[in-house]
Write a protein that holds these residues in place. Structure first.
Motif, PDB file in Angstrom:
ATOM      1  N   MET A   1       0.807  -1.200   0.000  1.00 24.30           N
ATOM      2  CA  MET A   1       0.000   0.000   0.000  1.00 24.30           C
ATOM      3  C   MET A   1       0.853   1.268   0.000  1.00 24.30           C
ATOM      4  O   MET A   1       0.374   2.318  -0.331  1.00 24.30           O
ATOM      5  N   MET A   2       2.115   1.159   0.383  1.00 19.22           N
ATOM      6  CA  MET A   2       2.957   2.342   0.428  1.00 19.22           C
ATOM      7  C   MET A   2       3.336   2.820  -0.975  1.00 19.22           C
ATOM      8  O   MET A   2       3.401   4.022  -1.216  1.00 19.22           O
ATOM      9  N   LEU A   3       3.585   1.901  -1.908  1.00 22.67           N
ATOM     10  CA  LEU A   3       4.000   2.292  -3.253  1.00 22.67           C
ATOM     11  C   LEU A   3       2.961   3.177  -3.947  1.00 22.67           C
ATOM     12  O   LEU A   3       3.322   4.222  -4.492  1.00 22.67           O
ATOM     13  N   PRO A   4       1.674   2.818  -3.940  1.00 25.03           N
ATOM     14  CA  PRO A   4       0.704   3.718  -4.574  1.00 25.03           C
ATOM     15  C   PRO A   4       0.699   5.121  -3.957  1.00 25.03           C
ATOM     16  O   PRO A   4       0.563   6.113  -4.680  1.00 25.03           O
ATOM     17  N   ARG A   5       0.884   5.206  -2.651  1.00 29.12           N
ATOM     18  CA  ARG A   5       0.941   6.532  -2.002  1.00 29.12           C
ATOM     19  C   ARG A   5       2.165   7.307  -2.461  1.00 29.12           C
ATOM     20  O   ARG A   5       2.087   8.509  -2.713  1.00 29.12           O
ATOM     21  N   LEU A   6       3.298   6.627  -2.561  1.00 30.95           N
ATOM     22  CA  LEU A   6       4.515   7.295  -3.032  1.00 30.95           C
ATOM     23  C   LEU A   6       4.357   7.777  -4.471  1.00 30.95           C
ATOM     24  O   LEU A   6       4.778   8.885  -4.813  1.00 30.95           O
ATOM     25  N   GLU A  11       3.210  13.296  -7.817  1.00 29.12           N
ATOM     26  CA  GLU A  11       2.440  14.280  -8.576  1.00 29.12           C
ATOM     27  C   GLU A  11       2.485  15.661  -7.935  1.00 29.12           C
ATOM     28  O   GLU A  11       2.152  16.663  -8.581  1.00 29.12           O
ATOM     29  N   SER A  12       2.879  15.723  -6.676  1.00 33.74           N
ATOM     30  CA  SER A  12       2.840  16.978  -5.908  1.00 33.74           C
ATOM     31  C   SER A  12       4.213  17.590  -5.656  1.00 33.74           C
ATOM     32  O   SER A  12       4.331  18.489  -4.827  1.00 33.74           O
TER      33      SER A  12
END
Length: 176
Positions: A1-6, A11-12
């Motif tokens: 789940m950490m990879l999608p957040r990273l 993008e920011s």
């Protein structure tokens, strides 16, 4: 789940907007929607060329890790050379696409580019170490390069699949 957040966090990263815009402007100025631009962007295959071209350096570098694991250092070294020699073509096709990205896509694209520059640097260093007989150090640099390739690939995938970069760019198919 950490990879999608990273990946979403990439993008920011506003701090790279200036550099990313400068790169995009220079690429647009150089290509100016001419024949080279269409060729590099893939009009001849009906979709961006970059995803096709990157398979050669990535494949060579991944296979070099397999041959390192098998103890065939000479084949690994040759594959590193093939990856390093073909990576510039992947970079050029990527820069042609980069020129057309939105601001958010450019942020991710700039990080993708940076990761791949790190990968290329690691593999060139690995090749140099191996040519000098320092296979252990060369293997270490290859592993670092492989990690950078994985990061760059994840960012490139996010750019295409989550942000739609290059999607439907050539909807009508190849130019005749």
């Amino acid at each position: 789940m950490m990879l999608p957040r990273l990946l979403r966090a990439s993008e920011s990263v506003h701090r790279i907007d200036g550099v990313a815009e400068t790169i995009a402007q220079r690429a647009r100025r150089l290509l100016r929607n001419n024949t080279a631009d269409r060729l590099l962007r893939g009009s001849w295959i009906g979709h961006p060329a970059h995803p096709l071209v990157v398979t050669v350096p990535i494949g060579a570098w991944v296979c070099s890790a397999a041959f390192d694991a098998l103890g065939d250092r000479e084949t690994a070294r040759k594959l590193i050379a093939i990856g390093s020699l073909t990576a510039p073509a992947a970079a050029v096709t990527g820069l042609a696409e980069f020129a057309r990205l939105s601001t958010v896509q450019r942020r991710v694209g700039a990080l993708h580019l940076a990761a791949n520059v790190v990968a290329q640097t690691c593999y060139l260093t690995s090749h140099r170490c191996r040519r000098r007989g320092s296979h252990g150090t060369g293997t270490l640099w290859s592993l670092l390069g492989l990690a950078a390739v994985a990061a760059g690939g994840a960012l490139g995938g996010h750019l295409s699949y989550a942000l739609g970069a290059g999607v439907y760019e050539w909807q009508e198919g190849p130019e005749h």
